[in-house]
Scaffold this motif. Sequence first.
Motif, PDB file in Angstrom:
ATOM      1  N   SER A 188      38.476 -15.509  20.859  1.00 44.42           N
ATOM      2  CA  SER A 188      38.296 -14.084  20.578  1.00 44.42           C
ATOM      3  C   SER A 188      38.366 -13.802  19.079  1.00 44.42           C
ATOM      4  O   SER A 188      37.509 -13.103  18.524  1.00 44.42           O
ATOM      5  CB  SER A 188      39.376 -13.287  21.319  1.00 44.42           C
ATOM      6  N   ASP A 189      39.379 -14.363  18.406  1.00 45.78           N
ATOM      7  CA  ASP A 189      39.534 -14.098  16.971  1.00 45.78           C
ATOM      8  C   ASP A 189      38.384 -14.696  16.165  1.00 45.78           C
ATOM      9  O   ASP A 189      37.935 -14.100  15.174  1.00 45.78           O
ATOM     10  CB  ASP A 189      40.866 -14.663  16.474  1.00 45.78           C
ATOM     11  N   LYS A 209      35.214 -12.523  16.706  1.00 50.09           N
ATOM     12  CA  LYS A 209      35.266 -11.194  16.081  1.00 50.09           C
ATOM     13  C   LYS A 209      34.754 -11.217  14.651  1.00 50.09           C
ATOM     14  O   LYS A 209      34.364 -10.181  14.115  1.00 50.09           O
ATOM     15  CB  LYS A 209      36.710 -10.673  16.090  1.00 50.09           C
ATOM     16  N   GLU A 210      34.783 -12.384  14.037  1.00 49.39           N
ATOM     17  CA  GLU A 210      34.368 -12.485  12.645  1.00 49.39           C
ATOM     18  C   GLU A 210      32.837 -12.484  12.529  1.00 49.39           C
ATOM     19  O   GLU A 210      32.171 -13.332  13.123  1.00 49.39           O
ATOM     20  CB  GLU A 210      34.911 -13.765  12.011  1.00 49.39           C
TER      21      GLU A 210
END
Length: 461
Positions: free
Chosen positions: A233-234, A237-238
Amino acid sequence: MSSATVPAAPASLPKDPPGGRKAVLVWSIGVAVYFVAVIFRTSLGVAGLEAADRFHVNASALSTFSLLQLLVYAGMQIPVGLMVDRLGTKKVLTLGAVLFTAGQIGFALSPSYGMALAARALLGCGDAMTFISVLRLGTRWFPARRAPLMAQLAGLVGMAGNLVSTLVLAPVLHGIGWVPAFAGSAVAGLVVLVPLVLFLRDHPEGHEPPPRPAATAGAAGSGAGGFVRRQISDSWKEPGTKLGLWVHFTTQFPAMVFLLLWGMPFLVEAQGLSRTTAGGLLTLIVASNMALGLIYGQIVGRRQSSRIPLALGTVAVTALMWGSVLAYPGDHAPMWLLVCLCLVLGMCGPASMIGFDFARPANPAERQGTASGITNMGGFIASMTTLLVVGLLLDATGDDYRIAFSSVFVLELLGISQILRLRGRALSRERDRATTAVAGAVVTAGAVADIAPSEVSPARP
């Protein structure tokens, strides 16, 4: 003021790795593993006719080997990235070397088509663990400014493995036969395992990655499941990770599709060349890739602003050459035009590496493997799609290669639209990160400079 009040430099500030001779030696061990993996990966490309005879299969069943290998490779990218982030480079590379060596031995000894497919899937699984691990070694052992060049050098070594399978394994296979050639080549996997186990280290001393934050109540789970969800997820997100995936998607697939499956039939059946001449043109793509990799790495390493122009320029030149060949009047394009096409296809590999140069600065060290895995999926998804679409269009049109290869333009247009959509946000976010990092370094340096000598030295009588 007592020494107890001395402000310590924040441990979370990452230090640039020093590089140097030890870094080159450690990185070379990882690259040697990747080199062997590419030899094993491309070994089927020089043994297509022998494989058809050995397993008594037709062309469609034979193409399943390549499609299955790509499917396994692409499907493993995110899991492998997560493994690299959680377990470290050495463990993942070691597991990969064991798996691809076992797959090569299994392929050598397989008595049936089904067992050979399983062996190639096992080989593809191990192969998938190598490239992301080598990229991770480059970012952990070398300064950030060297990362683009190290990535391109890794790709160059992979192309050298492709050449070895073409120039060495092919004559050995024809000379001593199937089992001795493939089983003998598997010894290379055992050879690289020794220095890998004994000498490879994940990072230099003093450059350990920061500890993973502990899961808190209400967070996205805890333990392995929570780690996986957070990492994916992280990373996703970028905007830089997404941009990296689409750059890889758009640039890599034209050359890969040509080299893996459809280049030889196109040159022989559609262009009327002999197999020997067609093989020479395919080798020209590999040679062009190796030469251009160094140039691309140097350009991107010295000027980050060149990344988007290089990527889009490569796509534009590739599309122009494909269009010129497919639209050329008459049955066959002239040799000079086919040579130009192959030289330009050699740009695709180096250009695809630019995708990692967007994902790398967008993610902290503890997410580099996951972000690289997401990025690396792009080109392989595009390649699998094009391999299937070209085959379907050839069947539907009675082997009209002009219509079939026109599908390349559709995927390139899709990729270009996504690159243009994401580039603004990704570059803005990257600039913000760089500004924050510089400001943090200045604050830290200022705090250290403000400490008086009496604050760090024993009081004099």
